[in-house]
Design an enzyme around this catalytic site. Sequence first.
Site, PDB file in Angstrom:
ATOM      1  N   PHE A 183      44.650  46.932  41.725  1.00  0.00           N
ATOM      2  CA  PHE A 183      44.422  47.175  43.138  1.00  0.00           C
ATOM      3  C   PHE A 183      44.747  45.979  44.029  1.00  0.00           C
ATOM      4  CE2 PHE A 183      41.118  50.103  41.264  1.00  0.00           C
ATOM      5  CZ  PHE A 183      41.791  51.268  41.578  1.00  0.00           C
ATOM      6  N   SER A 184      45.147  44.856  43.454  1.00  0.00           N
ATOM      7  CA  SER A 184      45.268  43.642  44.258  1.00  0.00           C
ATOM      8  C   SER A 184      46.531  42.871  43.920  1.00  0.00           C
ATOM      9  CB  SER A 184      44.048  42.727  44.036  1.00  0.00           C
ATOM     10  OG  SER A 184      42.848  43.418  44.240  1.00  0.00           O
TER      11      SER A 184
ATOM     12  N   LYS B 163      44.284  36.625  47.874  1.00  0.00           N
ATOM     13  CA  LYS B 163      44.444  38.028  47.508  1.00  0.00           C
ATOM     14  C   LYS B 163      44.654  38.867  48.764  1.00  0.00           C
ATOM     15  CE  LYS B 163      41.298  39.846  44.861  1.00  0.00           C
ATOM     16  NZ  LYS B 163      40.049  40.520  44.442  1.00  0.00           N
TER      17      LYS B 163
ATOM     18  N   ASP C  61      37.768  47.928  38.692  1.00  0.00           N
ATOM     19  CA  ASP C  61      38.857  47.829  37.718  1.00  0.00           C
ATOM     20  C   ASP C  61      38.592  46.611  36.844  1.00  0.00           C
ATOM     21  OD1 ASP C  61      41.245  48.067  36.334  1.00  0.00           O
ATOM     22  OD2 ASP C  61      42.384  46.962  37.834  1.00  0.00           O
TER      23      ASP C  61
END
Length: 947
Positions: free
Chosen positions: A680-681, A697, A797
């Site tokens: 997700f990053s 991030k 996650d």
Amino acid sequence: MRCLVPVLYTLFSFFFISYFPIVKSELSTSQYATMLKLSRLLRFWDVDKEPNPCSWKGVGCNFDNSSVTDIFLSGSSLSSDDFLPVVCQIDTLQSLDFSQNRLNRIPEQFIKDCGGISELRLLNFSSNRLVGSLPNLVGFKRLEILDFSFNLMSGSVGLQLDELVRLKCLNLCSNSFSGPVPTKIGRNNALEQLQLSKNKFQGTISEVIASYMNLTFIDLSANDLFGSLPLQIGSLSKLEFLILSGNNFSGEIPESLSGISSLVRLAANQNRFVGKVPNGITNYVKNLDLSYNDISGSIPVGLLSKPHLETVDLSHNKLVGPIPGDVSSSINLVRLRLGSNMLNGTIPESFGNLQKLMYLELDNNKLSGVIPNELGGCKSLLLLNLAHNNLWGRLPTQFGNLRALQSLILESNNLSGEIPLEIMQLKDLTVLNIGWNSLNGSIPSSISALQRLVNMNLQGNYFSGVIPDTIGSMSSLLDLQLGRNQLTNPIPMMPANLQIALNLSNNHFEGPIPRSFFGLVNLVVLDLSNNQFSGEIPAFLVQLSSLTELNLTNNQLSGVIPPFRNWVLLDTEGNPNLIKESMLDTPTSFEKKKKLIIVAIVVVVVAFFVSAALVIFIIFMWRRNYKGNTKESQVEDTPMTTVIQGKLLSLSVIHRSNIDFAEAMKAVSEPSNINVKTRFSTYYKVVMPHGSSYYVKKLKWSDKICQPGGHDTFGKQLEVLGRLSNSNIMTPLAYALTTESAYLFFEYAPKGTLFDVLHDSSGSILDWSSRYSIAIGAAQGLTFLHGCASGPVLLLDLSSKNIFLKSLKEPQIGDIELCKVIDPSKSTGSLSTVAGSVGYIPPEYAYTMRVSPAGNVYSFGVILLELLSGKTAVSEGAELAKTVLGYHSKQHQKWEMQILDNSISKTSSYVQSQMGAVLKVAVSCVSPSPEARPKMKTVLRMLLNAR
């Protein structure tokens, strides 16, 4: 439960009196003055609008409103305890409820004064933030209900409750109390309910507990209790609920429990009980759970024949022999779990009589024979799991009658024949797993009728022909496993929402990789290995932003391998005509000179035109400025990202002086600074002006619930996380917000991620000492997050790509803030609707779509398996956890050796023994059942004991 009767009576009286006052308030002068004082302290009662305290919300009075009897302030956001001693000045109180607030202590004056109130019967401080030990409750002679559950209290429980002579219900669950289970609770043994679950109580259960003959409810689950159960427990003739789950009890389950006629529920799962299932245990019990123990022998005849029986769970034991078939249509059984034993024989046809059965799980046994057609009579069935047995024959067409069925799991058997068309009538089906059988024929085009299907696994069969075109319309499908069949071209358009995996490996596909794959923008794993694909690797595969694993091994591909992003695990072995750019043939010197001459000519020509264009551009811009064009009309070559809000979270002087928001915005505009990409990053490496490095991030606003209008909420969440102090988690040091994105600053991890180090293609091997240190450190970090005082911090996650390494023995868990600021199911951006990375997603997520502590434990278990085996979480289309569980369930000879990394385990007998102990922990973490997985604090303890 009897002790709830006074609670319900009090609540009814409170609401009746509060909302239907009969007469005008006639409170005494002193009580009225006390209520006015409370109103000034609490500030949520308006005396001017309503002068009668008996009409105030949360206040109950007696029938003629002459005295206050009840104060209910549950969920009132109370944090100050100044008002508590004032409450005790009301000597007519019967009930006090301060639950679901933010109180962190109880003043001694409150205990002293309220202990003298003669009629006080209920005291509820549950779901606050109380710390310290249990107060010494002197007085309270008529108290019947005491609730301190869901707080942060600790210490032992000894004589603090000794004077509560009329206490009926004690609830101390979900704290950190330790020491032995209290046995001095009141002096008249009036206790009816004892709830001590989710604490740290240790030792054995004393036989003194049998002296509390009025006990109806005992919950000691999720503690550190051990030893055998006292035989005297069978003398509690009024007992209705006995919950012992999640401890270390051993010995046999007393057969005397079978004689308690009032016993409704017995839960003794997740312990170390041995022996046999007690005869007659279901004579009275409706809900029986003995799963995850070491119980052996056969299932007693008559166990499943009792009409009142509702749920039975004997899974994950060592049971042998056949399943009793003495059931009838009068049985009310709703759930039957017998999986992961060594049961043999056939599935009883009489199971078709179970009209109310919703969950039937017989997986991981040694059952044989055909699947009975009679199972089609279980009209209420939602889940049918018969996987990993020796069943043969065809799929019953009667399955079409199971219209409520949501999950059909039959993998790893010897089933044959075609898929019955009647299966397509199961409109609510979300999981269809019939992989690893001997099914044949074609995949029916009517499969698209299963529009709610999320996971479809047909791999490891003999399906032939083409994939039906209709499969592209299955919009709910996220995971499609068609590997190891005999499928051929053409490959149709795949569902655009595929996200978990598309596995077409080990088939007969040929020709170029289909261009239609261009639309699979959310796909994480694509496996096309062991086919006859030819031509070049399409450039559009590089653009699939969510792709993290691409397997192209053993095909006929040719040309140059395009440059995939560094986070994509790419495997192209077995394609002899594929070459990397670095392996291109060196040209001859003549060809070199020829190319150099051509290049030189091109450079000169290009330089001439560029120079000419530059001169023209300068003249043009000068003339525009000369004519008085405004600054706003000029076009910038590379517009800088504007920070609309930036805040330092760290109190460290070093970080506060080093972090430069402007420098960070320059760095994140360069794709070359991307250092790590997780599910997700995206992490950028940013070197600050003083030379120090940080991770920055990037998160898009469109991927979060928190939209630009909610910057304050977003910032507050980060401030809470920034205050967390643990060396094994990555806490945000600062954040910067722009109109489109949020940027979070973290300490830089020089060694990168665990995934990079563990699966490095350079050939370097991470030694066991480092792997074990990483396992311990990551477990400490995750235990800390799950036990945060403000509530558990869950990982959206958790994978080896989210474990960052400051050194080879210093892990830090990253992405801790995602679950606070992101909800994939509500994302309007590019995020998947599936939380987690492929191979780490717990099996129950397909049903719940919720992130949970048990789900985090599963993901951590996969990381342990990676550390132990050296393999990735997904390999050749199979999830590592499922492969390991398959070995474990069958108990193959030396099954551990088939999993452990040989290059590490063979270094010494000590290392091999320690790896074996850690493997047992990992297997418990990846249990298919969330309830069976240990809590993280237990996982940490088990890992430390593996030393």
